[in-house]
Design a protein around this motif. Structure first.
Motif, PDB file in Angstrom:
ATOM      1  N   ALA A 133       0.811  -1.222   0.000  1.00 54.50           N
ATOM      2  CA  ALA A 133       0.000   0.000   0.000  1.00 54.50           C
ATOM      3  C   ALA A 133       0.843   1.270   0.000  1.00 54.50           C
ATOM      4  O   ALA A 133       0.376   2.328  -0.443  1.00 54.50           O
ATOM      5  CB  ALA A 133      -0.934  -0.001   1.204  1.00 54.50           C
ATOM      6  N   SER A 134       2.077   1.199   0.490  1.00 55.36           N
ATOM      7  CA  SER A 134       2.920   2.394   0.498  1.00 55.36           C
ATOM      8  C   SER A 134       3.272   2.777  -0.937  1.00 55.36           C
ATOM      9  O   SER A 134       3.557   1.918  -1.766  1.00 55.36           O
ATOM     10  CB  SER A 134       4.195   2.142   1.303  1.00 55.36           C
ATOM     11  N   PRO A 135       3.250   4.073  -1.263  1.00 55.95           N
ATOM     12  CA  PRO A 135       3.427   4.488  -2.662  1.00 55.95           C
ATOM     13  C   PRO A 135       4.868   4.363  -3.142  1.00 55.95           C
ATOM     14  O   PRO A 135       5.815   4.605  -2.398  1.00 55.95           O
ATOM     15  CB  PRO A 135       2.986   5.955  -2.644  1.00 55.95           C
ATOM     16  N   THR A 136       5.005   3.988  -4.413  1.00 57.29           N
ATOM     17  CA  THR A 136       6.283   4.026  -5.116  1.00 57.29           C
ATOM     18  C   THR A 136       6.092   4.884  -6.359  1.00 57.29           C
ATOM     19  O   THR A 136       5.315   4.533  -7.250  1.00 57.29           O
ATOM     20  CB  THR A 136       6.750   2.618  -5.529  1.00 57.29           C
ATOM     21  N   VAL A 137       6.771   6.015  -6.399  1.00 59.35           N
ATOM     22  CA  VAL A 137       6.681   6.916  -7.550  1.00 59.35           C
ATOM     23  C   VAL A 137       7.608   6.379  -8.637  1.00 59.35           C
ATOM     24  O   VAL A 137       8.804   6.180  -8.406  1.00 59.35           O
ATOM     25  CB  VAL A 137       7.079   8.350  -7.157  1.00 59.35           C
ATOM     26  N   VAL A 138       7.067   6.143  -9.841  1.00 59.88           N
ATOM     27  CA  VAL A 138       7.845   5.520 -10.911  1.00 59.88           C
ATOM     28  C   VAL A 138       8.131   6.473 -12.070  1.00 59.88           C
ATOM     29  O   VAL A 138       8.963   6.163 -12.926  1.00 59.88           O
ATOM     30  CB  VAL A 138       7.151   4.240 -11.423  1.00 59.88           C
TER      31      VAL A 138
END
Length: 303
Positions: A133-138
């Motif tokens: 659930a934690s965001p990963t900016v790609v």
């Protein structure tokens, strides 16, 4: 061999400089991650060399933000296209870079304050991608600021199984002065849930941005794998920027990294001028013009 074909096709469309249909002086593929053994002093010299070079070095075009150069690799496309792509690696134990966990590249000489600019960025989530659930900016179309730290105008973010497009914008002054300056609290926000993430599949984004922070001006179109994922016109879509807006791709995890490791494949960053078209930009991506079908936009609204 595939890189030579990409460069040849782009060069055919390139008229030179930032207004070129495909701007090889500021973006596009590279042959090696090794530093150029013949560095040049001036930006104009680098742009001229990038425009015509048939053997391209990463540091002539890109800046790498990572705990170590070893976190970035140049590898064959795992799906067998014959082209080389970038593999970004990030571990929870890596030292923070600029206050965050990141392995990402940005274009060195690409800054646009206002007006039309085209971008193409692509990413693939490998089979070992851990959904969390934690965001990963790609990917990001970020903004250069002197004072206030604000979210990027455009971000592609993996959150759980969702691939989201996040948009931020503010027409107020960025100096912190006056009766109504820009703040994070009064910055506009939108969220588009673009897809449910499938591993081992390329997600190819083409963006036409007519940048403006002025009310009533500006437009934005974002395609994902051939489908329109977001479209807005006659609205501001950026900030009163310092140097301008610029693209980034790779891995950025804000806050504390919640997974042990991340790997992500990305294509290079492609940029084009006002006379570019969707077909021109899409043809440079791993998906090509005839992209694989993807689901329609799931949700659009305020964050």
């Amino acid at each position: 061999m595939r890189l030579t074909k990409i460069l040849a096709a782009a060069a055919f469309l390139c008229a030179g400089g930032a207004q070129a249909q495909i701007d090889l002086a500021r973006g596009g593929p590279v042959n090696t991650l090794s530093p150029n053994p013949n560095p040049l002093m001036y930006v104009s010299q680098n742009l001229a060399r990038n425009l015509t070079s048939t053997y391209r070095y990463l540091d002539d075009l890109y800046s790498l933000s990572a705990s170590s150069p070893a976190r970035l690799s140049l590898v064959p496309d795992p799906l067998g296209s014959g082209r080389n792509v970038l593999l970004h690696n990030l571990n929870k134990t890596d030292p923070l870079v600029s206050g965050g966990s990141r392995t990402e590249v940005s274009l060195k000489y690409e800054y646009v304050i206002e007006g039309v600019r085209w971008y193409a960025v692509s990413m693939m989530f490998p089979a070992d991608w851990q959904f969390h659930a934690s965001p990963t900016v790609v990917a990001q179309l970020h903004t250069s600021q002197k004072t206030l730290a604000v979210p990027p105008p455009v971000s592609m973010v993996a959150s759980g199984q969702d691939l989201n497009i996040e948009l931020h914008y503010n027409y107020r002054n960025m100096s912190g002065q006056g009766t109504d300056p820009a703040t994070r609290a009064n910055t506009g926000e939108q969220l588009v849930r673009a897809a449910k993430i499938e591993t081992n599949k390329w997600y190819c984004f083409v963006v036409r941005a007519e940048w403006s922070y002025k009310p009533g001006l500006g437009s934005m179109q974002i395609w994902m794998n051939g489908n329109i994922a977001y479209e807005a016109s006659n609205v501001y879509n950026a900030y009163e920027t310092w140097l301008g807006n610029y693209p980034k791709v790779g891995l950025y995890l804000p806050g504390v990294m919640q997974v042990a490791t991340r790997n992500l494949y990305t294509d290079f960053i492609h940029v084009g001028g006002a006379s570019s078209t969707y077909d021109m930009m899409a043809a440079l991506t791993p998906c090509g013009v005839n992209a694989a079908a993807t689901s329609s936009v799931i949700k659009q609204g305020v964050l």
